[in-house]
Scaffold this motif. Structure first.
Motif, PDB file in Angstrom:
ATOM      1  N   ALA A  91       9.155 -21.991 -37.021  1.00 18.15           N
ATOM      2  CA  ALA A  91       8.576 -22.236 -38.346  1.00 18.15           C
ATOM      3  C   ALA A  91       7.647 -23.443 -38.309  1.00 18.15           C
ATOM      4  CB  ALA A  91       9.695 -22.458 -39.369  1.00 18.15           C
ATOM      5  N   ARG A  92       8.055 -24.486 -37.600  1.00 20.62           N
ATOM      6  CA  ARG A  92       7.195 -25.664 -37.476  1.00 20.62           C
ATOM      7  C   ARG A  92       5.880 -25.302 -36.782  1.00 20.62           C
ATOM      8  NH1 ARG A  92       8.351 -30.797 -37.579  1.00 20.62           N
ATOM      9  NH2 ARG A  92      10.565 -30.554 -37.125  1.00 20.62           N
ATOM     10  N   ALA A  93       5.983 -24.516 -35.705  1.00 18.67           N
ATOM     11  CA  ALA A  93       4.777 -24.122 -34.977  1.00 18.67           C
ATOM     12  C   ALA A  93       3.849 -23.293 -35.860  1.00 18.67           C
ATOM     13  CB  ALA A  93       5.159 -23.335 -33.726  1.00 18.67           C
ATOM     14  N   LEU A  94       4.403 -22.401 -36.655  1.00 15.01           N
ATOM     15  CA  LEU A  94       3.590 -21.591 -37.557  1.00 15.01           C
ATOM     16  C   LEU A  94       2.909 -22.464 -38.606  1.00 15.01           C
ATOM     17  CD1 LEU A  94       6.027 -18.572 -38.057  1.00 15.01           C
ATOM     18  CD2 LEU A  94       3.791 -18.483 -36.929  1.00 15.01           C
ATOM     19  N   GLU A  95       3.621 -23.463 -39.115  1.00 15.08           N
ATOM     20  CA  GLU A  95       3.024 -24.354 -40.110  1.00 15.08           C
ATOM     21  C   GLU A  95       1.909 -25.209 -39.506  1.00 15.08           C
ATOM     22  OE1 GLU A  95       6.699 -25.099 -43.274  1.00 15.08           O
ATOM     23  OE2 GLU A  95       6.164 -26.685 -41.855  1.00 15.08           O
ATOM     24  N   PRO A 101       1.560 -18.786 -44.437  1.00 11.59           N
ATOM     25  CA  PRO A 101       2.650 -19.492 -45.114  1.00 11.59           C
ATOM     26  C   PRO A 101       4.018 -19.012 -44.638  1.00 11.59           C
ATOM     27  CG  PRO A 101       1.020 -18.676 -46.694  1.00 11.59           C
ATOM     28  CD  PRO A 101       0.710 -18.017 -45.389  1.00 11.59           C
ATOM     29  N   VAL A 102       4.887 -19.958 -44.358  1.00  7.65           N
ATOM     30  CA  VAL A 102       6.279 -19.637 -44.050  1.00  7.65           C
ATOM     31  C   VAL A 102       7.053 -19.690 -45.360  1.00  7.65           C
ATOM     32  CG1 VAL A 102       8.309 -20.258 -42.692  1.00  7.65           C
ATOM     33  CG2 VAL A 102       6.016 -20.650 -41.746  1.00  7.65           C
ATOM     34  N   ALA A 103       7.445 -18.517 -45.847  1.00  5.59           N
ATOM     35  CA  ALA A 103       8.073 -18.429 -47.164  1.00  5.59           C
ATOM     36  C   ALA A 103       9.480 -19.007 -47.167  1.00  5.59           C
ATOM     37  CB  ALA A 103       8.119 -16.967 -47.615  1.00  5.59           C
ATOM     38  N   HIS A 104      10.211 -18.837 -46.052  1.00  5.97           N
ATOM     39  CA  HIS A 104      11.587 -19.322 -46.024  1.00  5.97           C
ATOM     40  C   HIS A 104      12.101 -19.323 -44.594  1.00  5.97           C
ATOM     41  CE1 HIS A 104      14.673 -20.323 -49.117  1.00  5.97           C
ATOM     42  NE2 HIS A 104      15.502 -20.218 -48.077  1.00  5.97           N
ATOM     43  N   VAL A 105      13.010 -20.241 -44.311  1.00  8.79           N
ATOM     44  CA  VAL A 105      13.687 -20.295 -43.018  1.00  8.79           C
ATOM     45  C   VAL A 105      15.189 -20.191 -43.269  1.00  8.79           C
ATOM     46  CG1 VAL A 105      14.100 -21.641 -40.929  1.00  8.79           C
ATOM     47  CG2 VAL A 105      11.858 -21.722 -42.040  1.00  8.79           C
ATOM     48  N   PHE A 106      15.820 -19.192 -42.664  1.00 10.80           N
ATOM     49  CA  PHE A 106      17.260 -18.980 -42.789  1.00 10.80           C
ATOM     50  C   PHE A 106      17.907 -19.385 -41.470  1.00 10.80           C
ATOM     51  CE2 PHE A 106      15.115 -15.967 -45.568  1.00 10.80           C
ATOM     52  CZ  PHE A 106      15.799 -16.109 -46.777  1.00 10.80           C
ATOM     53  N   VAL A 107      18.723 -20.426 -41.511  1.00 11.23           N
ATOM     54  CA  VAL A 107      19.400 -20.907 -40.304  1.00 11.23           C
ATOM     55  C   VAL A 107      20.887 -20.645 -40.472  1.00 11.23           C
ATOM     56  CG1 VAL A 107      17.666 -22.591 -39.645  1.00 11.23           C
ATOM     57  CG2 VAL A 107      19.427 -23.249 -41.281  1.00 11.23           C
ATOM     58  N   SER A 108      21.503 -20.106 -39.444  1.00 14.74           N
ATOM     59  CA  SER A 108      22.887 -19.644 -39.552  1.00 14.74           C
ATOM     60  C   SER A 108      23.730 -20.186 -38.401  1.00 14.74           C
ATOM     61  CB  SER A 108      22.897 -18.101 -39.520  1.00 14.74           C
ATOM     62  OG  SER A 108      24.207 -17.593 -39.390  1.00 14.74           O
ATOM     63  N   VAL A 241       4.440 -21.328 -57.718  1.00 13.15           N
ATOM     64  CA  VAL A 241       4.338 -22.472 -56.829  1.00 13.15           C
ATOM     65  C   VAL A 241       4.158 -22.042 -55.384  1.00 13.15           C
ATOM     66  CG1 VAL A 241       6.275 -23.649 -55.704  1.00 13.15           C
ATOM     67  CG2 VAL A 241       5.303 -24.587 -57.734  1.00 13.15           C
ATOM     68  N   LEU A 242       4.701 -20.879 -55.031  1.00 14.95           N
ATOM     69  CA  LEU A 242       4.602 -20.406 -53.658  1.00 14.95           C
ATOM     70  C   LEU A 242       3.137 -20.239 -53.230  1.00 14.95           C
ATOM     71  CD1 LEU A 242       6.044 -19.304 -51.132  1.00 14.95           C
ATOM     72  CD2 LEU A 242       5.940 -17.054 -52.176  1.00 14.95           C
ATOM     73  N   ALA A 243       2.347 -19.693 -54.167  1.00 15.41           N
ATOM     74  CA  ALA A 243       0.933 -19.468 -53.837  1.00 15.41           C
ATOM     75  C   ALA A 243       0.168 -20.770 -53.676  1.00 15.41           C
ATOM     76  CB  ALA A 243       0.283 -18.605 -54.922  1.00 15.41           C
ATOM     77  N   ASP A 244       0.687 -21.858 -54.279  1.00 14.92           N
ATOM     78  CA  ASP A 244      -0.021 -23.139 -54.228  1.00 14.92           C
ATOM     79  C   ASP A 244       0.412 -24.004 -53.059  1.00 14.92           C
ATOM     80  OD1 ASP A 244       0.265 -23.323 -57.827  1.00 14.92           O
ATOM     81  OD2 ASP A 244      -1.332 -22.468 -56.577  1.00 14.92           O
ATOM     82  N   ARG A 245       1.459 -23.605 -52.324  1.00 12.90           N
ATOM     83  CA  ARG A 245       1.939 -24.444 -51.230  1.00 12.90           C
ATOM     84  C   ARG A 245       0.875 -24.494 -50.136  1.00 12.90           C
ATOM     85  NH1 ARG A 245       6.629 -22.118 -50.110  1.00 12.90           N
ATOM     86  NH2 ARG A 245       7.701 -23.476 -51.542  1.00 12.90           N
ATOM     87  N   PRO A 246       0.510 -25.699 -49.680  1.00 14.71           N
ATOM     88  CA  PRO A 246      -0.491 -25.789 -48.594  1.00 14.71           C
ATOM     89  C   PRO A 246       0.061 -25.215 -47.310  1.00 14.71           C
ATOM     90  CG  PRO A 246       0.530 -27.932 -49.002  1.00 14.71           C
ATOM     91  CD  PRO A 246       0.986 -27.018 -50.109  1.00 14.71           C
ATOM     92  N   SER A 247      -0.839 -24.671 -46.505  1.00  8.79           N
ATOM     93  CA  SER A 247      -0.423 -24.093 -45.220  1.00  8.79           C
ATOM     94  C   SER A 247      -1.383 -24.544 -44.136  1.00  8.79           C
ATOM     95  CB  SER A 247      -0.406 -22.561 -45.280  1.00  8.79           C
ATOM     96  OG  SER A 247      -1.697 -22.069 -45.557  1.00  8.79           O
ATOM     97  N   GLY A 248      -0.893 -24.501 -42.897  1.00  8.31           N
ATOM     98  CA  GLY A 248      -1.729 -24.794 -41.752  1.00  8.31           C
ATOM     99  C   GLY A 248      -2.038 -26.259 -41.557  1.00  8.31           C
TER     100      GLY A 248
END
Length: 254
Positions: A91-95, A101-108, A241-248
């Motif tokens: 997820a960090r690399a994608l950002e 946009p990384v919509a969510h990270v699920f860690v288990s 708010v999701l659409a407004d989150r900065p990416s890249g």
């Protein structure tokens, strides 16, 4: 959920391959598209040397991830145990390296990145290693009952455990994507405190969820995990708010 299915990049626990998640496909609703990622050393890639370093693993995973999500407007990531830290670093690399946009990270089934693993099992003898892995996971892999499959599986499992033990976060900066930390309520390997500490790994929102079972709870809880991912992503899709989150631009770190 929006009409476009959200691809969920899936990363399994140590020793497992992408096939774990193909079994989940029949449970997946129309709004999600599971995209399991395959590391060297397992299933159709058994002739390749497994990685023992998260940075090298990410170098392999990122191109595969980008191919899997091509044409989509957002992506989610899921990982269990070792897969959780791989999911987090992916997820960090994608950002940092893409505009997706990384919509969510699920860690288990994983302590937060700054907690790490203190046990050192990778260099034990075969019998000691298998016994320790079973003790910690609360689960015996059926392959261990076959000498042939055990011999085939152990090098990859050892490499994965060594990779997990050596892991340190690539950066002290949190990621931007929201994080949900999942844990089996009876997990003897990961405490609730350790699982909740994932809140420090994101500058976005954080949530915590428990499901019945131990460290390998997801073996019996695929439907619940998928349902949680669907509900979480559906809720996120309704927020402007999701659409407004900065990416890249990478995560801000003060």
């Amino acid at each position: 959920m929006s009409s476009e299915p959200v691809p969920v990049l899936c990363l399994p626990y140590a020793g497992a391959g992408a096939g774990l998640f193909w079994k989940w496909q029949r449970l997946t609703p129309a709004g999600l598209r599971l995209a399991p990622l395959q590391l060297p050393g397992r299933e159709e890639r058994t002739d390749e040397e497994p990685h023992r370093d998260v940075a090298r693993a990410l170098h392999t995973l990122l191109p595969e991830a980008l191919d899997a999500v091509r044409g989509h407007s957002r992506v989610a990531v899921f990982g269990h145990s070792l897969g959780a830290v791989l999911a987090y670093e992916l997820a960090r690399a994608l950002e940092e390296r893409t505009e997706l946009p990384v919509a969510h990270v699920f860690v288990s089934g994983s302590p937060a990145p700054d907690r790490g693993r203190v046990q050192q099992e990778a260099d034990l003898t075969d019998d000691e290693f298998v016994a320790r892995v079973e003790e910690l996971a609360g689960y015996r892999h059926p392959a261990f009952d076959s000498p042939e499959f055990r011999e085939l599986m152990l090098p990859t499992l050892r490499a994965d455990v060594a990779m997990h033990e050596a892991y340190r976060p690539a950066s002290d900066c949190p990621i931007q994507a929201p994080v949900t930390s999942l844990r089996g309520s009876d997990d003897a390997l990961v405490t609730e405190e350790d699982a909740r500490r994932w809140r420090t790994a994101t500058s976005g929102s954080f949530s915590y969820a428990e499901l019945p079972g131990g460290h390998m709870y997801l073996a019996d809880s695929a439907a619940q995990v998928i349902g949680l991912m669907e509900a979480t992503l559906d809720k996120a899709a309704r927020r402007t708010v999701l659409a407004d989150r900065p990416s890249g631009s990478g995560a801000a770190c003060g």
